[in-house]
Design a protein around this motif. Structure first.
Motif, PDB file in Angstrom:
ATOM      1  N   ASN A  78       0.805  -1.223   0.000  1.00 52.55           N
ATOM      2  CA  ASN A  78       0.000   0.000   0.000  1.00 52.55           C
ATOM      3  C   ASN A  78       0.836   1.270   0.000  1.00 52.55           C
ATOM      4  N   TRP A  79       1.958   1.281  -0.679  1.00 51.45           N
ATOM      5  CA  TRP A  79       2.825   2.463  -0.688  1.00 51.45           C
ATOM      6  C   TRP A  79       2.291   3.461  -1.716  1.00 51.45           C
ATOM      7  N   LYS A  80       1.099   3.987  -1.428  1.00 55.24           N
ATOM      8  CA  LYS A  80       0.465   4.958  -2.310  1.00 55.24           C
ATOM      9  C   LYS A  80       0.310   6.267  -1.543  1.00 55.24           C
ATOM     10  N   PRO A  81       0.488   7.397  -2.218  1.00 60.14           N
ATOM     11  CA  PRO A  81       0.303   8.668  -1.518  1.00 60.14           C
ATOM     12  C   PRO A  81      -1.159   8.900  -1.141  1.00 60.14           C
ATOM     13  N   VAL A  82      -1.335   9.412   0.054  1.00 61.43           N
ATOM     14  CA  VAL A  82      -2.668   9.707   0.573  1.00 61.43           C
ATOM     15  C   VAL A  82      -2.678  11.178   0.970  1.00 61.43           C
ATOM     16  N   ALA A  83      -3.720  11.893   0.564  1.00 56.43           N
ATOM     17  CA  ALA A  83      -3.843  13.312   0.907  1.00 56.43           C
ATOM     18  C   ALA A  83      -4.682  13.447   2.168  1.00 56.43           C
ATOM     19  N   VAL A  84      -4.157  14.193   3.146  1.00 55.00           N
ATOM     20  CA  VAL A  84      -4.864  14.447   4.395  1.00 55.00           C
ATOM     21  C   VAL A  84      -5.069  15.949   4.492  1.00 55.00           C
ATOM     22  N   LEU A  85      -6.314  16.374   4.622  1.00 54.83           N
ATOM     23  CA  LEU A  85      -6.638  17.790   4.748  1.00 54.83           C
ATOM     24  C   LEU A  85      -6.557  18.164   6.217  1.00 54.83           C
ATOM     25  N   LEU A  86      -5.539  18.918   6.596  1.00 54.66           N
ATOM     26  CA  LEU A  86      -5.363  19.313   7.988  1.00 54.66           C
ATOM     27  C   LEU A  86      -6.237  20.516   8.321  1.00 54.66           C
ATOM     28  N   TRP A  87      -6.115  21.583   7.531  1.00 56.73           N
ATOM     29  CA  TRP A  87      -6.930  22.785   7.642  1.00 56.73           C
ATOM     30  C   TRP A  87      -7.299  23.181   6.231  1.00 56.73           C
ATOM     31  N   PRO A  88      -8.285  24.020   6.094  1.00 56.96           N
ATOM     32  CA  PRO A  88      -8.584  24.489   4.725  1.00 56.96           C
ATOM     33  C   PRO A  88      -7.358  25.177   4.128  1.00 56.96           C
ATOM     34  N   GLY A  89      -6.923  24.686   3.016  1.00 58.59           N
ATOM     35  CA  GLY A  89      -5.756  25.240   2.357  1.00 58.59           C
ATOM     36  C   GLY A  89      -4.456  24.558   2.750  1.00 58.59           C
TER      37      GLY A  89
END
Length: 109
Positions: free
Chosen positions: A23-34
């Motif tokens: 599973n070495w795929k990039p994952v996007a995590v939204l911490l704060w808007p922007g």
């Protein structure tokens, strides 16, 4: 017991390594808007695990240290109490000191 624990840890490490490899795929995590953080999935899971494990480990070790201190203090109190109890038993079992008979004044003196 140690061998069983070692085998379970080795099995868990192998499973985690296999999971990380698959599973070495990039994952996007939204911490704060922007503000978006893009990490490989295994690194994200490791970071979450570290965020949970480290504070709980510190809390556990602090509680263990406090309990050890409390146990030591209670053992010292118990030793003092046992010493006082044995001294009290000695005092209770000691025969009373012989008191000299009261001298009576001769009649007419």
């Amino acid at each position: 017991m140690t061998a069983i624990r070692l085998a379970l840890v080795a099995l868990l490490a192998a499973a985690l390594a296999l999971f990380a490899f698959a599973n070495w795929k990039p994952v996007a995590v939204l911490l704060w808007p922007g503000l978006e953080l893009v990490l490989p999935l295994p690194l994200l899971l490791f970071a979450i695990l570290a965020l949970v494990y480290v504070p709980m480990s510190l809390l556990f070790n602090a509680q263990r240290l406090l309990l050890r201190r409390k146990i030591t203090r209670l053992e010292e109190t118990l030793a003092r109490t046992e010493t006082e109890l044995s001294q009290a038993r000695v005092e209770l079992l000691r025969p009373p000191a012989a008191t000299p008979p009261a001298a009576t004044a001769p009649p007419g003196a």
